[in-house]
Design an enzyme around this catalytic site. Structure first.
Site, PDB file in Angstrom:
ATOM      1  N   LEU A 133      51.178  26.449  89.996  1.00 18.95           N
ATOM      2  CA  LEU A 133      50.023  27.358  90.042  1.00 18.95           C
ATOM      3  C   LEU A 133      49.141  27.105  91.263  1.00 18.95           C
ATOM      4  CD1 LEU A 133      49.023  27.547  86.224  1.00 18.95           C
ATOM      5  CD2 LEU A 133      50.546  29.062  87.522  1.00 18.95           C
ATOM      6  N   ALA A 171      59.500  28.332  95.244  1.00 15.67           N
ATOM      7  CA  ALA A 171      58.274  27.517  95.360  1.00 15.67           C
ATOM      8  C   ALA A 171      58.081  26.990  96.769  1.00 15.67           C
ATOM      9  CB  ALA A 171      58.341  26.353  94.367  1.00 15.67           C
ATOM     10  N   LEU A 218      54.793  26.687 100.178  1.00 17.29           N
ATOM     11  CA  LEU A 218      53.575  27.223 100.801  1.00 17.29           C
ATOM     12  C   LEU A 218      54.004  28.183 101.897  1.00 17.29           C
ATOM     13  CD1 LEU A 218      51.564  23.863 101.077  1.00 17.29           C
ATOM     14  CD2 LEU A 218      51.531  25.561  99.228  1.00 17.29           C
ATOM     15  N   SER A 220      63.358  33.110 105.472  1.00 18.22           N
ATOM     16  CA  SER A 220      62.532  34.134 106.104  1.00 18.22           C
ATOM     17  C   SER A 220      63.143  34.564 107.426  1.00 18.22           C
ATOM     18  CB  SER A 220      61.146  33.540 106.353  1.00 18.22           C
ATOM     19  OG  SER A 220      60.420  34.354 107.238  1.00 18.22           O
ATOM     20  N   TYR A 254      55.298  26.331 109.318  1.00 19.97           N
ATOM     21  CA  TYR A 254      55.864  27.094 108.190  1.00 19.97           C
ATOM     22  C   TYR A 254      57.300  27.523 108.521  1.00 19.97           C
ATOM     23  CZ  TYR A 254      57.140  31.032 105.263  1.00 19.97           C
ATOM     24  OH  TYR A 254      57.847  31.882 104.442  1.00 19.97           O
ATOM     25  N   LYS A 304      61.133  26.317 106.968  1.00 14.32           N
ATOM     26  CA  LYS A 304      62.211  27.178 106.450  1.00 14.32           C
ATOM     27  C   LYS A 304      63.517  26.878 107.194  1.00 14.32           C
ATOM     28  CE  LYS A 304      60.022  29.359 103.306  1.00 14.32           C
ATOM     29  NZ  LYS A 304      60.388  29.152 101.906  1.00 14.32           N
TER      30      LYS A 304
HETATM   31  P1  NAD Z   1      53.661  32.943  96.479  1.00 12.47           P
HETATM   32  O1  NAD Z   1      52.710  31.941  97.049  1.00 12.47           O
HETATM   33  O2  NAD Z   1      53.088  34.138  95.832  1.00 12.47           O
HETATM   34  O3  NAD Z   1      54.632  32.218  95.432  1.00 12.47           O
HETATM   35  C1  NAD Z   1      55.031  30.880  95.573  1.00 12.47           C
HETATM   36  C2  NAD Z   1      54.804  30.196  94.231  1.00 12.47           C
HETATM   37  O4  NAD Z   1      55.213  28.831  94.354  1.00 12.47           O
HETATM   38  C3  NAD Z   1      53.341  30.186  93.796  1.00 12.47           C
HETATM   39  O5  NAD Z   1      53.234  30.655  92.471  1.00 12.47           O
HETATM   40  C4  NAD Z   1      52.922  28.723  93.903  1.00 12.47           C
HETATM   41  O6  NAD Z   1      51.967  28.368  92.918  1.00 12.47           O
HETATM   42  C5  NAD Z   1      54.241  28.008  93.717  1.00 12.47           C
HETATM   43  N1  NAD Z   1      54.336  26.694  94.375  1.00 12.47           N
HETATM   44  C6  NAD Z   1      53.987  26.356  95.638  1.00 12.47           C
HETATM   45  N2  NAD Z   1      54.277  25.069  95.876  1.00 12.47           N
HETATM   46  C7  NAD Z   1      54.832  24.578  94.742  1.00 12.47           C
HETATM   47  C8  NAD Z   1      55.337  23.319  94.361  1.00 12.47           C
HETATM   48  N3  NAD Z   1      55.331  22.289  95.206  1.00 12.47           N
HETATM   49  N4  NAD Z   1      55.837  23.160  93.106  1.00 12.47           N
HETATM   50  C9  NAD Z   1      55.842  24.199  92.230  1.00 12.47           C
HETATM   51  N5  NAD Z   1      55.367  25.421  92.535  1.00 12.47           N
HETATM   52  C10 NAD Z   1      54.868  25.603  93.782  1.00 12.47           C
HETATM   53  O7  NAD Z   1      54.674  33.357  97.649  1.00 12.47           O
HETATM   54  P2  NAD Z   1      55.735  34.538  97.682  1.00 12.47           P
HETATM   55  O8  NAD Z   1      55.241  35.553  98.630  1.00 12.47           O
HETATM   56  O9  NAD Z   1      56.125  34.929  96.333  1.00 12.47           O
HETATM   57  O10 NAD Z   1      56.932  33.788  98.403  1.00 12.47           O
HETATM   58  C11 NAD Z   1      57.983  33.165  97.675  1.00 12.47           C
HETATM   59  C12 NAD Z   1      58.914  32.467  98.654  1.00 12.47           C
HETATM   60  O11 NAD Z   1      59.416  33.401  99.587  1.00 12.47           O
HETATM   61  C13 NAD Z   1      58.245  31.359  99.462  1.00 12.47           C
HETATM   62  O12 NAD Z   1      59.152  30.289  99.615  1.00 12.47           O
HETATM   63  C14 NAD Z   1      57.982  32.023 100.791  1.00 12.47           C
HETATM   64  O13 NAD Z   1      57.944  31.096 101.858  1.00 12.47           O
HETATM   65  C15 NAD Z   1      59.187  32.946 100.915  1.00 12.47           C
HETATM   66  N6  NAD Z   1      58.939  34.096 101.796  1.00 12.47           N
HETATM   67  C16 NAD Z   1      57.856  34.909 101.544  1.00 12.47           C
HETATM   68  C17 NAD Z   1      57.586  35.968 102.399  1.00 12.47           C
HETATM   69  C18 NAD Z   1      56.382  36.843 102.179  1.00 12.47           C
HETATM   70  O14 NAD Z   1      55.973  37.537 103.115  1.00 12.47           O
HETATM   71  N7  NAD Z   1      55.790  36.886 101.008  1.00 12.47           N
HETATM   72  C19 NAD Z   1      58.438  36.224 103.498  1.00 12.47           C
HETATM   73  C20 NAD Z   1      59.538  35.389 103.691  1.00 12.47           C
HETATM   74  C21 NAD Z   1      59.786  34.332 102.835  1.00 12.47           C
END
Ligand code: NAD
Ligand code: UDP
Length: 339
Positions: free
Chosen positions: A34, A82, A84, A125, A150, A154
């Site tokens: 969370l 999961a 950042l 990504s 970041y 990845k």
């Molecule tokens: P988000 O932050 O909404 O979801 C990530 C979730 O992981 C969150 O609920 C957070 O509480 C949880 N989390 C973070 N660190 C954690 C840990 N150490 N242990 C347990 N839970 C943890 O992000 P999102 O947009 O849903 O992205 C999901 C994944 O996709 C991420 O890995 C992100 O890097 C990747 N991604 C996202 C995008 C984008 O634009 N949204 C683009 C490319 C890749």
């Protein structure tokens, strides 16, 4: 009932994927600390899907908790969301990014190995491609020219997983390279709920539209693109979620390293996105042109043939649909999950 461990399943992409998974007959088990999501998400997933997933509140770096989850459930595959994800923050807090994203993935891979779970889908990504000279970007393009912690995290996880799969060829590891996920579930019950000032274009536009922010800053109108503003491959989060279901069905039980772009194959400019959103919300979005943002590339869109051929998956939703669904979510939940 196929149990899938979904790390980060309370987040933006994870929550939409859980809803689609339940619809497709999978049973998600969520692990999330969370750090960037709210407990309310679980209730919304339950409302939408008719099934409240089992939820472990905890950290992917917590080896003991992972051990417990793998011993309590017969997990078929893991989808690892999961982590950042804020580029700017990663420059200021590199340790936290490598610790959460790289170390977290290694702990997960190690516990999976000890538990005999052989299938992993990793959220990567398009940022791993850096700024290629030609478009569209296909999966064979060189990776690694990343410009911030970041993106580097990845890329590093991709490389670690590549080596791990090579040393244990019976593993199935999928690296899914997302382009720009936007939009929300058409119900308006779940969506993107960024904390603080949004870094990304679509949530920023949505907050301007709903009156939470005064105007949009457009970062540069002097790129070599049709209207001078940056071009990206925006993909509806529901299409992206379906891409995970397709991956689960098509390759998650086949040994190998499976690399796929998840994009639409179509680039849209910042001004085109603003226009689509104005149509969705029915009023103008105030904006001003500002200098370019450091580290931004000019344009980026995906080659989609590999995913179409091997996953049988293609994104279908338009930027108009993305805008309409974002607006529906934002206007129904002006302060996100906080009432
Ligand atoms: P988000 O932050 O909404 O979801 C990530 C979730 O992981 C969150 O609920 C957070 O509480 C949880 N989390 C973070 N660190 C954690 C840990 N150490 N242990 C347990 N839970 C943890 O992000 P999102 O947009 O849903 O992205 C999901 C994944 O996709 C991420 O890995 C992100 O890097 C990747 N991604 C996202 C995008 C984008 O634009 N949204 C683009 C490319 C890749
Ligand atoms: N952008 C913008 N104003 C903002 C946020 C983003 O003009 O407030 C532009 C940005 O320069 C890029 C595009 O919108 O051209 C997409 O940016 P975003 O941060 O959403 O995604 P990414 O940079 O990861 O592709």
């Amino acid at each position: 009932m196929k149990k899938i461990l979904v790390t980060g399943g309370m987040g933006y992409i994870g929550s939409h994927t859980c809803v689609q998974m339940i619809e497709a007959g999978f049973t998600p088990i969520i692990l999330d600390n969370l750090a960037n999501s709210k407990p309310e998400v679980l209730l919304r997933i339950a409302r939408l899907s008719g099934h409240k997933p089992m939820f472990y509140e905890g950290d992917v770096r917590d080896r003991r908790l992972l051990d417990q989850i793998f011993s309590e459930h017969q997990i078929e595959s893991v989808i690892h969301f999961a982590g950042l994800k804020a580029v700017g923050e990663s420059v200021l807090k590199p340790f936290e990014y490598y610790d959460n994203n790289v170390y977290g993935s290694l702990v997960l891979a190690d516990v999976m190995r000890q538990s005999g779970v052989k299938s992993l889908i990793f959220s990567s990504s398009a940022t791993v491609y850096g700024e290629p000279e030609t478009m569209p970007i296909d999966e064979s393009f060189t990776t690694g020219a990343v410009t911030n912690p970041y993106g580097r995290s990845k890329y590093m996880v991709e490389e670690c997983l590549r080596d791990i799969q090579q040393a244990a060829p019976d593993l199935s590891i999928a690296l899914l390279r997302y382009f720009n996920p936007v939009g929300a579930h058409p119900s308006g019950l779940i969506g993107e709920d960024p904390q603080g000032i949004p870094n990304n274009l679509m949530p920023f536009i949505a907050q301007v539209a709903v009156g939470r922010r005064e105007s949009l800053s457009i970062f540069g109108d002097d790129y070599l693109t049709a209207d001078g503003t940056g071009v990206r491959d925006y993909i509806h989060v529901m299409d992206l979620a379906d891409g995970h279901i397709a991956t689960l069905k098509a390759v998650a039980q086949t040994a190998g390293l499976h690399i796929f772009n998840l994009g639409t194959g179509k680039g849209s400019s910042v001004l085109e996105m603003v226009k689509a959103f104005e149509e969705a919300c029915g009023h103008p979005i105030p904006y001003q042109i500002c200098p370019r943002r450091g580290g931004d590339i000019s344009e980026c869109w995906a080659a989609t043939d590999k995913a179409a051929q091997l996953l049988g998956w293609k994104a279908s939703r338009s930027i108009e649909q993305m805008s309409a669904d974002t607006w529906h979510w934002q206007s129904k939940n002006p302060n996100g999950y906080e009432q």
